[in-house]
Design a protein around this motif. Structure first.
Motif, PDB file in Angstrom:
ATOM      1  N   LEU A  75      -2.942  10.388   9.410  1.00 18.13           N
ATOM      2  CA  LEU A  75      -2.610   8.811   9.410  1.00 18.13           C
ATOM      3  C   LEU A  75      -2.435   8.534   8.002  1.00 18.13           C
ATOM      4  O   LEU A  75      -2.560   9.299   6.821  1.00 18.13           O
ATOM      5  CB  LEU A  75      -3.811   8.148  10.013  1.00 18.13           C
ATOM      6  CG  LEU A  75      -4.565   8.641  11.487  1.00 18.13           C
ATOM      7  CD1 LEU A  75      -5.464   7.895  11.747  1.00 18.13           C
ATOM      8  CD2 LEU A  75      -3.345   7.762  12.337  1.00 18.13           C
ATOM      9  N   GLY A  76      -1.993   7.259   7.746  1.00 17.69           N
ATOM     10  CA  GLY A  76      -1.870   6.806   6.612  1.00 17.69           C
ATOM     11  C   GLY A  76      -3.136   6.189   5.712  1.00 17.69           C
ATOM     12  O   GLY A  76      -4.153   6.537   6.476  1.00 17.69           O
ATOM     13  N   LEU A  77      -2.986   6.128   4.544  1.00 20.78           N
ATOM     14  CA  LEU A  77      -4.234   5.955   3.546  1.00 20.78           C
ATOM     15  C   LEU A  77      -5.209   4.618   4.236  1.00 20.78           C
ATOM     16  O   LEU A  77      -6.504   4.884   4.221  1.00 20.78           O
ATOM     17  CB  LEU A  77      -3.812   5.490   2.343  1.00 20.78           C
ATOM     18  CG  LEU A  77      -4.611   5.898   1.137  1.00 20.78           C
ATOM     19  CD1 LEU A  77      -4.861   7.478   1.404  1.00 20.78           C
ATOM     20  CD2 LEU A  77      -4.119   5.640  -0.294  1.00 20.78           C
ATOM     21  N   ASN A  78      -4.790   3.711   4.562  1.00 20.59           N
ATOM     22  CA  ASN A  78      -5.682   2.594   5.083  1.00 20.59           C
ATOM     23  C   ASN A  78      -6.349   2.931   6.375  1.00 20.59           C
ATOM     24  O   ASN A  78      -7.236   2.305   6.735  1.00 20.59           O
ATOM     25  CB  ASN A  78      -4.891   1.308   5.205  1.00 20.59           C
ATOM     26  CG  ASN A  78      -5.188   0.204   4.157  1.00 20.59           C
ATOM     27  OD1 ASN A  78      -5.953   0.500   3.542  1.00 20.59           O
ATOM     28  ND2 ASN A  78      -4.829  -0.890   4.727  1.00 20.59           N
TER      29      ASN A  78
ATOM     30  N   PRO B 248      -2.299  -1.693   8.933  1.00 19.10           N
ATOM     31  CA  PRO B 248      -1.158  -1.296   8.120  1.00 19.10           C
ATOM     32  C   PRO B 248      -1.378  -1.107   6.619  1.00 19.10           C
ATOM     33  O   PRO B 248      -2.213  -1.958   6.114  1.00 19.10           O
ATOM     34  CB  PRO B 248      -0.157  -2.388   8.440  1.00 19.10           C
ATOM     35  CG  PRO B 248      -1.040  -3.548   8.955  1.00 19.10           C
ATOM     36  CD  PRO B 248      -2.440  -2.828   9.508  1.00 19.10           C
ATOM     37  N   SER B 249      -0.690  -0.304   6.094  1.00 19.10           N
ATOM     38  CA  SER B 249      -0.607  -0.502   4.654  1.00 19.10           C
ATOM     39  C   SER B 249       0.654  -0.205   4.288  1.00 19.10           C
ATOM     40  O   SER B 249       1.614   0.374   5.113  1.00 19.10           O
ATOM     41  CB  SER B 249      -1.701   0.736   3.884  1.00 19.10           C
ATOM     42  OG  SER B 249      -1.327   1.940   4.682  1.00 19.10           O
TER      43      SER B 249
ATOM     44  N   THR C  49       1.265   6.240  10.577  1.00 16.96           N
ATOM     45  CA  THR C  49       0.480   5.783  11.627  1.00 16.96           C
ATOM     46  C   THR C  49       1.350   5.047  12.612  1.00 16.96           C
ATOM     47  O   THR C  49       0.885   5.143  13.762  1.00 16.96           O
ATOM     48  CB  THR C  49      -0.410   4.686  10.948  1.00 16.96           C
ATOM     49  OG1 THR C  49      -1.246   5.349   9.944  1.00 16.96           O
ATOM     50  CG2 THR C  49      -1.419   4.217  12.120  1.00 16.96           C
ATOM     51  N   SER C  50       2.301   4.145  12.095  1.00 13.82           N
ATOM     52  CA  SER C  50       3.024   3.469  13.070  1.00 13.82           C
ATOM     53  C   SER C  50       3.807   4.537  13.989  1.00 13.82           C
ATOM     54  O   SER C  50       4.011   4.428  15.274  1.00 13.82           O
ATOM     55  CB  SER C  50       4.026   2.459  12.348  1.00 13.82           C
ATOM     56  OG  SER C  50       4.670   3.030  11.133  1.00 13.82           O
ATOM     57  N   LEU C  51       4.307   5.596  13.521  1.00 13.83           N
ATOM     58  CA  LEU C  51       5.328   6.755  14.251  1.00 13.83           C
ATOM     59  C   LEU C  51       4.241   7.328  15.416  1.00 13.83           C
ATOM     60  O   LEU C  51       4.634   7.485  16.273  1.00 13.83           O
ATOM     61  CB  LEU C  51       6.024   7.686  13.422  1.00 13.83           C
ATOM     62  CG  LEU C  51       6.897   8.411  13.821  1.00 13.83           C
ATOM     63  CD1 LEU C  51       7.985   7.858  14.919  1.00 13.83           C
ATOM     64  CD2 LEU C  51       7.486   9.208  12.845  1.00 13.83           C
TER      65      LEU C  51
END
Length: 388
Positions: A241-244, A280-281, A287-289
């Motif tokens: 996942l992304g950082l946030n 979201p960040s 993450t969104s994908l």
């Protein structure tokens, strides 16, 4: 019923969608736009609703969020060979109070489920599952919830509802409609010993992360038996996942969470599905994908639903009986799909609402265990609940 509390999908997303291939999902969905309003729901099978509510997150510090990046990622994907019609109904914004948001979520889900449309909730905080559950108050007598989460979220039900304590409210608030609660992917060190004991004493089901990763098929029967499936993104391994969004170095990987989403879709009983705790960040396409792919697999599953649980015709199934400790265990295997069920004896002297729960989804392994004199755990827990 009007959906006045739904705001349209942003023009930014729609403009992005116009640039996509004519074969992409974004060109095939029925979309709530400012220009055209809410689409006609005739023939719609699945409706996506964003809920921009996160005030009951225990870490809430006033931040806002939106779902544009998830929509862009989802719209960019290509559909499978589906016969399923999907609508995106836009977003429910924060109400004056969180209770106002809950009311809007409950109303929207209740209307859609009655229209035989599966609502897919893209959420802020996971306490929205409580509003999802309350939508069923007048729809069915008993509700099964599956929570795909690193934590049980039982919490202290005497305190105000939060995203880490909403299940306690579901259990204790009237009307009492909860039959079974199952947690998939929990990590022991994130849960108090008292919560583990409470899960056992209530005969609820729990699947540890290691157990799920070892054999993803072990969770399919719980999902086949669920009405509501709620996924907390914190169950996913941080590196995916992304950082946030990162919560734990351990968790389900992308392939496993997509398999779970597909199992939820294939289940004939699942009538609402939610993905929560999106944070979201900037520059977080990952993450969104992943959420877009989870949605894709859920829709793929719905498209391949097979009505294999009609046991009125003997040509549809095979029946097997085993004997354990003077108890006849009766198993059914669908000739259409090869899926298994086990019969729970209905106790006529017990005044309950569970007549429809007499057949419980199970695995082939449960049958093999029964042949070796091992009582299947799902059967034991369901039987004990039937006796309460």
């Amino acid at each position: 019923m009007n959906f006045n509390f739904l705001s349209p999908v942003s023009d930014l997303v729609l403009a992005h969608s116009e640039l996509l291939s004519t074969q992409a999902l974004g060109r095939k969905l029925k979309i709530h736009s400012a220009q055209l309003g809410i689409p006609d729901l005739k023939d719609v099978n699945i409706a996506i609703i964003g809920v921009l509510e996160n005030r009951n997150d225990i870490n809430y510090i006033g931040e806002e969020f939106q779902l544009n990046e998830i929509r862009k990622a989802f719209y960019s994907l290509f559909p499978g060979s589906w016969n399923t019609t999907v609508a995106d109904l836009g977003d429910i914004h924060k109400g004056e109070t969180v209770e106002d948001t809950y009311f809007a979520v409950k109303e929207a889900i209740s209307v859609l489920v009655q229209k035989k449309i599966i609502p897919v909730i893209l959420g802020g905080s996971q306490d929205l599952t409580y509003a999802n559950y309350r939508a069923y108050d007048d729809l069915i007598p008993m509700v099964n919830i599956v929570n795909v989460d690193a934590q049980f979220n039982l919490g202290d039900s005497t305190k105000p509802i939060k995203n880490n304590s909403f299940v306690g409210k579901i259990i204790l608030d009237e009307p009492y409609n909860l039959f079974n609660y199952a947690t998939i992917g929990y990590q022991t060190y994130f849960n108090a010993r008292e919560e583990l004991d409470l899960m056992d004493s209530l005969y609820f089901e729990s699947y540890r992360l290691g157990e799920v990763s070892h054999d993803i098929t072990s969770v399919e029967p719980a999902l086949r038996d669920a009405n509501i499936v709620s996924i907390d993104l914190n169950v996913i391994k941080g590196s995916e996942l992304g950082l946030n969004q990162r919560y734990s170095p351990n968790g389900l990987d992308g392939k496993e969470i997509c398999a779970i989403a597909r199992y939820a879709g294939i289940s004939n009983k699942v009538s609402s599905f939610g993905i929560y705790e999106y944070k979201p960040s900037k520059d977080d396409d990952m993450t969104s994908l992943l959420i877009a792919q989870m949605l894709w697999y859920f829709i793929e599953g719905v498209n391949y639903r097979v009505l294999d649980d009609d046991f009125s015709d003997e040509n549809n199934y095979q029946k097997f009986t085993t004997l354990i400790e003077e108890e006849d265990l009766v198993f059914y295997k669908s000739n259409k799909t090869g899926r298994w069920w086990i019969e729970i004896p209905f106790l006529s002297e017990v005044n309950n609402k569970l007549k429809r729960h007499t057949l419980l989804p199970c695995t082939h392994q449960d049958y093999k265990d029964a042949c070796n004199n091992i009582i299947p755990e799902r059967w034991y827990k369901a039987f004990q609940k039937n006796c309460v």
